[in-house]
Design an enzyme around this catalytic site. Structure first.
Site, PDB file in Angstrom:
ATOM      1  N   PRO A 174      88.180  55.774  32.328  1.00  0.00           N
ATOM      2  CA  PRO A 174      87.149  54.939  33.022  1.00  0.00           C
ATOM      3  C   PRO A 174      85.859  55.373  32.252  1.00  0.00           C
ATOM      4  CG  PRO A 174      87.559  57.890  32.875  1.00  0.00           C
ATOM      5  CD  PRO A 174      88.515  57.722  32.752  1.00  0.00           C
TER       6      PRO A 174
ATOM      7  N   CYS B 101      81.040  63.455  30.154  1.00  0.00           N
ATOM      8  CA  CYS B 101      80.090  62.041  30.190  1.00  0.00           C
ATOM      9  C   CYS B 101      79.226  62.402  28.845  1.00  0.00           C
ATOM     10  CB  CYS B 101      79.701  61.303  31.139  1.00  0.00           C
ATOM     11  SG  CYS B 101      78.355  60.344  31.293  1.00  0.00           S
TER      12      CYS B 101
ATOM     13  N   LYS C 121      88.471  65.718  33.582  1.00  0.00           N
ATOM     14  CA  LYS C 121      88.001  64.736  31.921  1.00  0.00           C
ATOM     15  C   LYS C 121      87.010  65.867  31.572  1.00  0.00           C
ATOM     16  CE  LYS C 121      87.589  60.823  29.069  1.00  0.00           C
ATOM     17  NZ  LYS C 121      87.719  59.351  29.209  1.00  0.00           N
TER      18      LYS C 121
ATOM     19  N   ASN D  36      93.070  62.006  24.620  1.00  0.00           N
ATOM     20  CA  ASN D  36      92.048  60.104  24.775  1.00  0.00           C
ATOM     21  C   ASN D  36      91.067  60.696  23.356  1.00  0.00           C
ATOM     22  OD1 ASN D  36      88.710  59.651  26.619  1.00  0.00           O
ATOM     23  ND2 ASN D  36      90.509  58.696  26.153  1.00  0.00           N
TER      24      ASN D  36
ATOM     25  N   ARG E 134      88.601  51.898  25.213  1.00  0.00           N
ATOM     26  CA  ARG E 134      87.923  50.119  23.773  1.00  0.00           C
ATOM     27  C   ARG E 134      89.346  49.329  23.600  1.00  0.00           C
ATOM     28  NH1 ARG E 134      84.379  53.182  19.857  1.00  0.00           N
ATOM     29  NH2 ARG E 134      86.014  54.782  20.076  1.00  0.00           N
TER      30      ARG E 134
END
Length: 343
Positions: A32, A123, A164, A224, A249
């Protein structure tokens, strides 16, 4: 135009896609990425194939339960049983710091069709962290636990609640505590971006820390960070010990990466999407973005994707330079059409 290995068939009049049967059980999950992996990008990438699941950009919640239109704007897949048109499941991600308000929003999201809730503790954006969202919460494992617990209690048992996280904010000292807090609160899965907030996206990703977290918790862990190719994918799985890998990415730069990974796992030698094929995908992406964004933002999304794919396609950067002055959607559309016709 026929794409190699049966991946894709594209004509100038219409675009139709034939997906290879994904027979490998190891999941590849599309990350995301705020401002990048929106609904049009999810649609394009999952149509190509090789992606088993997506997670939406975060929906920020702070003071109230949001109206249904907000959830549907971020995740139009809610109109399609929380799946892209190719059938790939989409989990809805929430970001915030108030456990009860997050729980209320999770309940609302499920009531309008969400089939899974993911919680954002990763984030790194400064504006998000300043408002107590994302990675800054990793400084408070107790609050992380409360958030997951309240959300888990708010939604039916059959709805997956996942999270996450990064390895920490300034350092990794609380990585194991946060992972344990998430697992103990009832989450059924955890994705770990193998860097701290301070490390941002700078290589390397510390996959060995994901292995340490796997030893700490009894729930499935997804790795990740810094997977750009088949070799990275293999190494990530080897070091982390994870079956499932989330890629962001790397999939935006090479949209067929997931499909090629699945082919390599089967022992095949897949073809790579060519530059002419990427141009046709850019045209399709333009059409999708036009339907979602105001005209003044459309050209920026095309240029953003070109910049990101320049890592994989050297032709992208010269094209981006030529597009620098284009502002109108009609100009961008004409430019792409001329590029396709000149091939």
């Amino acid at each position: 135009m026929q794409i190699g290995a049966g991946i894709l068939f594209i004509s100038m009049d219409e675009i139709s896609i034939e997906r290879i049967d994904d027979r490998v059980n190891l999941k590849i999950i599309l990350a995301p990425m705020e401002g990048v992996v929106d609904a049009p990008m999810r649609e394009i990438l999952t149509r190509i194939g090789g992606i088993d699941q997506c997670v939406t950009e975060f929906i920020r919640v702070s003071e109230r339960v949001l109206p249904a239109k907000v959830f549907r704007r971020i995740s139009p897949e809610l109109f399609n049983d929380s799946r892209t048109s190719s059938g790939t499941p989409v989990t809805l991600q929430l970001l915030g710091s108030d456990p009860r308000i997050l729980a209320g929003n999770a309940r609302k999201a499920v009531s309008i069709g969400a089939r899974g809730i993911d919680l954002n503790f990763g984030c790194p954006a400064r504006t998000v962290n300043k408002s107590r969202g994302g990675a800054i919460l990793l400084n408070e494992p107790e609050l992380v636990h409360q958030i997951v617990w309240w959300v888990r209690q708010a939604v039916p048992a059959h709805i997956p609640v996942t999270a996450k996280m990064r390895l920490g904010f300034n350092d990794k000292s609380r990585a194991l505590d946060n992972a344990a807090a998430i697992a103990d609160a009832g989450a059924c899965g955890l994705t770990v971006h193998a860097r701290t907030k301070e490390e941002g996206y700078r290589p390397p990703a510390h996959w060995e820390w994901i292995a340490r977290i796997r030893e700490q918790v009894a729930i499935p862990v997804t790795a990740n960070g810094e997977v750009w190719n088949w070799q990275d994918y293999q190494r990530c799985r080897e070091v982390s010990g994870c079956d499932d890998v989330m890629i962001g990415r790397g999939l935006v730069a090479a949209p067929d990466l997931g499909l090629r990974i699945k082919a390599w796992q089967r022992g095949d030698d897949p073809d790579h999407l060519s530059w002419p094929e990427m141009l046709l995908l850019l045209q399709q992406f333009l059409e999708m973005v036009e339907q979602q964004l105001a005209p003044k933002y459309v050209h920026g999304r095309i240029k953003q994707w070109l910049k990101m794919m320049s890592r994989e396609y050297p032709e992208a950067m010269p094209m981006l330079q030529q597009m620098r002055t284009l502002k109108q959607v009609a100009e961008v559309r004409q430019f792409l059409q001329q590029a396709v016709e000149s091939l």
